[in-house]
Design a protein around this motif. Structure first.
Motif, PDB file in Angstrom:
ATOM      1  N   GLN B   9       0.848  -1.173   0.026  1.00  0.00           N
ATOM      2  CA  GLN B   9      -0.245   0.097   0.010  1.00  0.00           C
ATOM      3  C   GLN B   9       0.899   1.153  -0.009  1.00  0.00           C
ATOM      4  O   GLN B   9       0.465   2.366  -0.302  1.00  0.00           O
ATOM      5  CB  GLN B   9      -0.922  -0.045   1.177  1.00  0.00           C
ATOM      6  N   ALA B  10       2.032   1.103   0.505  1.00  0.00           N
ATOM      7  CA  ALA B  10       3.067   2.247   0.390  1.00  0.00           C
ATOM      8  C   ALA B  10       4.491   1.740  -0.046  1.00  0.00           C
ATOM      9  O   ALA B  10       4.886   0.585   0.254  1.00  0.00           O
ATOM     10  CB  ALA B  10       3.285   2.919   1.491  1.00  0.00           C
ATOM     11  N   LEU B  11       4.937   2.478  -0.992  1.00  0.00           N
ATOM     12  CA  LEU B  11       6.154   2.199  -1.492  1.00  0.00           C
ATOM     13  C   LEU B  11       7.143   3.356  -1.513  1.00  0.00           C
ATOM     14  O   LEU B  11       6.693   4.398  -2.296  1.00  0.00           O
ATOM     15  CB  LEU B  11       6.025   1.442  -2.784  1.00  0.00           C
ATOM     16  N   SER B  12       8.347   3.424  -1.210  1.00  0.00           N
ATOM     17  CA  SER B  12       9.218   4.523  -1.383  1.00  0.00           C
ATOM     18  C   SER B  12      10.628   4.013  -2.089  1.00  0.00           C
ATOM     19  O   SER B  12      11.238   3.002  -1.682  1.00  0.00           O
ATOM     20  CB  SER B  12       9.722   5.202   0.036  1.00  0.00           C
ATOM     21  N   GLN B  14      14.254   5.057  -4.502  1.00  0.00           N
ATOM     22  CA  GLN B  14      14.979   6.068  -5.227  1.00  0.00           C
ATOM     23  C   GLN B  14      14.779   6.334  -6.622  1.00  0.00           C
ATOM     24  O   GLN B  14      14.602   5.303  -7.505  1.00  0.00           O
ATOM     25  CB  GLN B  14      16.496   5.682  -5.034  1.00  0.00           C
ATOM     26  N   GLU B  15      15.020   7.381  -7.330  1.00  0.00           N
ATOM     27  CA  GLU B  15      14.839   8.019  -8.807  1.00  0.00           C
ATOM     28  C   GLU B  15      15.815   6.956  -9.450  1.00  0.00           C
ATOM     29  O   GLU B  15      16.832   6.679  -9.081  1.00  0.00           O
ATOM     30  CB  GLU B  15      15.165   9.303  -8.915  1.00  0.00           C
ATOM     31  N   GLY B  16      15.090   6.595 -10.492  1.00  0.00           N
ATOM     32  CA  GLY B  16      15.870   5.389 -11.156  1.00  0.00           C
ATOM     33  C   GLY B  16      15.657   3.945 -11.241  1.00  0.00           C
ATOM     34  O   GLY B  16      16.075   3.385 -11.736  1.00  0.00           O
ATOM     35  N   GLU B  17      15.128   3.579  -9.982  1.00  0.00           N
ATOM     36  CA  GLU B  17      14.842   2.372  -9.504  1.00  0.00           C
ATOM     37  C   GLU B  17      13.547   2.080 -10.182  1.00  0.00           C
ATOM     38  O   GLU B  17      12.724   2.845 -10.951  1.00  0.00           O
ATOM     39  CB  GLU B  17      14.724   2.143  -8.294  1.00  0.00           C
ATOM     40  N   ASN B  18      13.407   0.728 -10.262  1.00  0.00           N
ATOM     41  CA  ASN B  18      11.986   0.270 -10.620  1.00  0.00           C
ATOM     42  C   ASN B  18      10.981   0.081  -9.663  1.00  0.00           C
ATOM     43  O   ASN B  18      11.188  -0.305  -8.393  1.00  0.00           O
ATOM     44  CB  ASN B  18      12.012  -1.212 -11.524  1.00  0.00           C
ATOM     45  N   ALA B  19       9.739   0.326  -9.891  1.00  0.00           N
ATOM     46  CA  ALA B  19       8.679   0.093  -8.841  1.00  0.00           C
ATOM     47  C   ALA B  19       7.570  -1.096  -9.255  1.00  0.00           C
ATOM     48  O   ALA B  19       7.135  -0.923 -10.383  1.00  0.00           O
ATOM     49  CB  ALA B  19       7.811   1.528  -8.649  1.00  0.00           C
ATOM     50  N   THR B  20       7.278  -1.833  -8.542  1.00  0.00           N
ATOM     51  CA  THR B  20       6.372  -3.044  -8.955  1.00  0.00           C
ATOM     52  C   THR B  20       5.232  -2.791  -7.797  1.00  0.00           C
ATOM     53  O   THR B  20       5.528  -2.859  -6.716  1.00  0.00           O
ATOM     54  CB  THR B  20       6.945  -4.245  -8.703  1.00  0.00           C
ATOM     55  N   THR B  77       9.405   1.195 -14.938  1.00  0.00           N
ATOM     56  CA  THR B  77      10.850   0.942 -14.960  1.00  0.00           C
ATOM     57  C   THR B  77      11.396   2.516 -14.850  1.00  0.00           C
ATOM     58  O   THR B  77      11.065   3.739 -15.164  1.00  0.00           O
ATOM     59  CB  THR B  77      11.136   0.575 -16.200  1.00  0.00           C
ATOM     60  N   ALA B  78      12.655   2.562 -14.223  1.00  0.00           N
ATOM     61  CA  ALA B  78      13.372   3.866 -14.251  1.00  0.00           C
ATOM     62  C   ALA B  78      12.596   4.808 -14.059  1.00  0.00           C
ATOM     63  O   ALA B  78      12.531   5.969 -14.513  1.00  0.00           O
ATOM     64  CB  ALA B  78      14.046   4.183 -15.707  1.00  0.00           C
ATOM     65  N   SER B  79      12.219   4.861 -12.591  1.00  0.00           N
ATOM     66  CA  SER B  79      11.165   5.757 -11.840  1.00  0.00           C
ATOM     67  C   SER B  79      11.882   7.170 -11.748  1.00  0.00           C
ATOM     68  O   SER B  79      13.048   7.452 -11.542  1.00  0.00           O
ATOM     69  CB  SER B  79      10.967   5.374 -10.649  1.00  0.00           C
ATOM     70  N   ARG B  80      10.904   8.016 -12.147  1.00  0.00           N
ATOM     71  CA  ARG B  80      11.111   9.640 -11.967  1.00  0.00           C
ATOM     72  C   ARG B  80      10.296  10.207 -10.857  1.00  0.00           C
ATOM     73  O   ARG B  80       9.386   9.696 -10.117  1.00  0.00           O
ATOM     74  CB  ARG B  80      10.695  10.231 -13.264  1.00  0.00           C
ATOM     75  N   ALA B  81      10.762  11.445 -10.251  1.00  0.00           N
ATOM     76  CA  ALA B  81      10.166  12.002  -9.068  1.00  0.00           C
ATOM     77  C   ALA B  81       8.680  12.268  -9.681  1.00  0.00           C
ATOM     78  O   ALA B  81       7.906  12.136  -8.736  1.00  0.00           O
ATOM     79  CB  ALA B  81      10.826  13.366  -8.984  1.00  0.00           C
ATOM     80  N   ALA B  82       8.436  12.619 -10.868  1.00  0.00           N
ATOM     81  CA  ALA B  82       7.075  12.911 -11.102  1.00  0.00           C
ATOM     82  C   ALA B  82       6.134  11.539 -11.219  1.00  0.00           C
ATOM     83  O   ALA B  82       5.240  11.943 -11.357  1.00  0.00           O
ATOM     84  CB  ALA B  82       6.913  13.519 -12.864  1.00  0.00           C
ATOM     85  N   ASP B  83       6.756  10.379 -10.979  1.00  0.00           N
ATOM     86  CA  ASP B  83       5.998   9.286 -11.045  1.00  0.00           C
ATOM     87  C   ASP B  83       5.258   9.194  -9.475  1.00  0.00           C
ATOM     88  O   ASP B  83       4.537   8.309  -9.234  1.00  0.00           O
ATOM     89  CB  ASP B  83       6.758   7.949 -11.133  1.00  0.00           C
ATOM     90  N   GLN B 105       0.581   3.880  -2.555  1.00  0.00           N
ATOM     91  CA  GLN B 105       1.219   5.167  -2.485  1.00  0.00           C
ATOM     92  C   GLN B 105       2.676   5.238  -2.764  1.00  0.00           C
ATOM     93  O   GLN B 105       3.566   4.374  -2.177  1.00  0.00           O
ATOM     94  CB  GLN B 105       0.890   5.948  -1.076  1.00  0.00           C
ATOM     95  N   VAL B 106       3.005   5.660  -4.022  1.00  0.00           N
ATOM     96  CA  VAL B 106       4.579   5.446  -4.399  1.00  0.00           C
ATOM     97  C   VAL B 106       5.258   6.891  -4.230  1.00  0.00           C
ATOM     98  O   VAL B 106       4.608   7.808  -4.766  1.00  0.00           O
ATOM     99  CB  VAL B 106       4.698   4.985  -5.905  1.00  0.00           C
ATOM    100  N   VAL B 107       6.364   6.788  -3.539  1.00  0.00           N
ATOM    101  CA  VAL B 107       7.226   8.018  -3.343  1.00  0.00           C
ATOM    102  C   VAL B 107       8.468   7.854  -3.927  1.00  0.00           C
ATOM    103  O   VAL B 107       9.086   6.844  -3.798  1.00  0.00           O
ATOM    104  CB  VAL B 107       7.235   8.393  -1.933  1.00  0.00           C
ATOM    105  N   VAL B 108       8.967   8.682  -4.946  1.00  0.00           N
ATOM    106  CA  VAL B 108      10.264   8.357  -5.629  1.00  0.00           C
ATOM    107  C   VAL B 108      11.036   9.509  -5.235  1.00  0.00           C
ATOM    108  O   VAL B 108      10.620  10.839  -5.521  1.00  0.00           O
ATOM    109  CB  VAL B 108       9.851   8.445  -7.226  1.00  0.00           C
ATOM    110  N   ILE B 109      12.003   9.161  -4.687  1.00  0.00           N
ATOM    111  CA  ILE B 109      12.882  10.148  -3.884  1.00  0.00           C
ATOM    112  C   ILE B 109      14.022  10.584  -5.080  1.00  0.00           C
ATOM    113  O   ILE B 109      14.725   9.793  -5.443  1.00  0.00           O
ATOM    114  CB  ILE B 109      13.547   9.459  -2.899  1.00  0.00           C
TER     115      ILE B 109
END
Lengths: 115, 110
Positions: B9-12, B14-20, B77-83, B105-109
């Motif tokens: 339900q929550a995921l944090s 770093q920018e550039g990492e993948n989010a699943t 893939t390759a997450s951005r802060a805007a994601d 809830q995804v937070v890209v740092i």
């Protein structure tokens, strides 16, 4: 091409009052759905209008009613407001293809606060 | 119920990492859709996958569907802060109604 527009964006009411929210669908869309989203929750389906009739309804009391006009725009009315009605109300439009793959275009929402 | 249930339900990240993100549901579906919501605004449609499809791509998004397990996953893939946003899955059954879960809830740092 304007997307879905909703008004008002914010409003404050007191318990027992009535509220009307308005929605203009995206150009070319003929179906309007309304959702209620409480803070920290996902959108909950209220009802859907197509051809000026309520086609589907979620688990909401009769205090929630709606209308669709010949130009496809829609209103959501809530009577006898309760504190628990405080939420973001989202309108979404779609085009009825008859094939069931309804992709929704959402408006920015109307945030209702009931005091 | 038809409602989707997202996990985690929550995921944090770093920018550039993948989010699943994963989504499970309980009834048969016609299709499953993923939406994004930024800061309590309206939802934006990301991708739709039909019940007879197993995988679908759109830009940096990859969605899979396993109807035998009644589950779907969304990979960014390759997450951005805007994601940074909330992501919702919506299974669509025979009533053609989208049933949203509570969302991820995804937070890209940066």
């Amino acid at each position: 091409d304007a997307g879905v527009t909703q008004s008002p964006t914010h409003l404050i009411k007191t318990r027992g009052q009535q509220v009307t929210l308005r929605c203009s669908p995206k150009s070319g869309h003929d179906t309007v759905s309304w959702y209620q989203q409480a803070l920290g929750q996902g959108p909950q389906f209220i009802f859907q209008y197509y051809e000026e009739e309520e086609r589907q309804r979620g688990n909401f009391p009769d205090r929630f009613s709606g209308h669709q006009f010949p130009n496809y725009s829609s209103e959501l009315n809530v009577n006898a407001l309760l504190l628990g009605d405080s939420a973001l109300y989202l309108c979404a439009s779609s085009f009825n293809t008859g094939y069931g793959a309804n992709v929704l275009t959402f408006g920015a929402g109307s945030r209702l606060t009931v005091l | 119920s038809q409602q989707g249930e997202e996990d985690p339900q929550a995921l944090s990240i770093q920018e550039g990492e993948n989010a699943t993100m994963n989504c499970s549901y309980k009834t048969s579906i016609n299709n499953l859709q993923w939406y994004r919501q930024n800061s309590g605004r309206g939802l934006v449609h990301l991708i739709l996958i039909r019940s007879n499809e197993r995988e679908k791509h759109s830009g940096r998004l990859r969605v899979t569907l396993d109807t035998s397990k009644k589950s779907s996953s969304l990979l960014i893939t390759a997450s951005r802060a805007a994601d940074t946003a909330s992501y919702f899955c919506a299974p669509v059954g025979g009533n053609n109604r989208l049933a949203f879960g509570k969302g991820n809830q995804v937070v890209v740092i940066p």
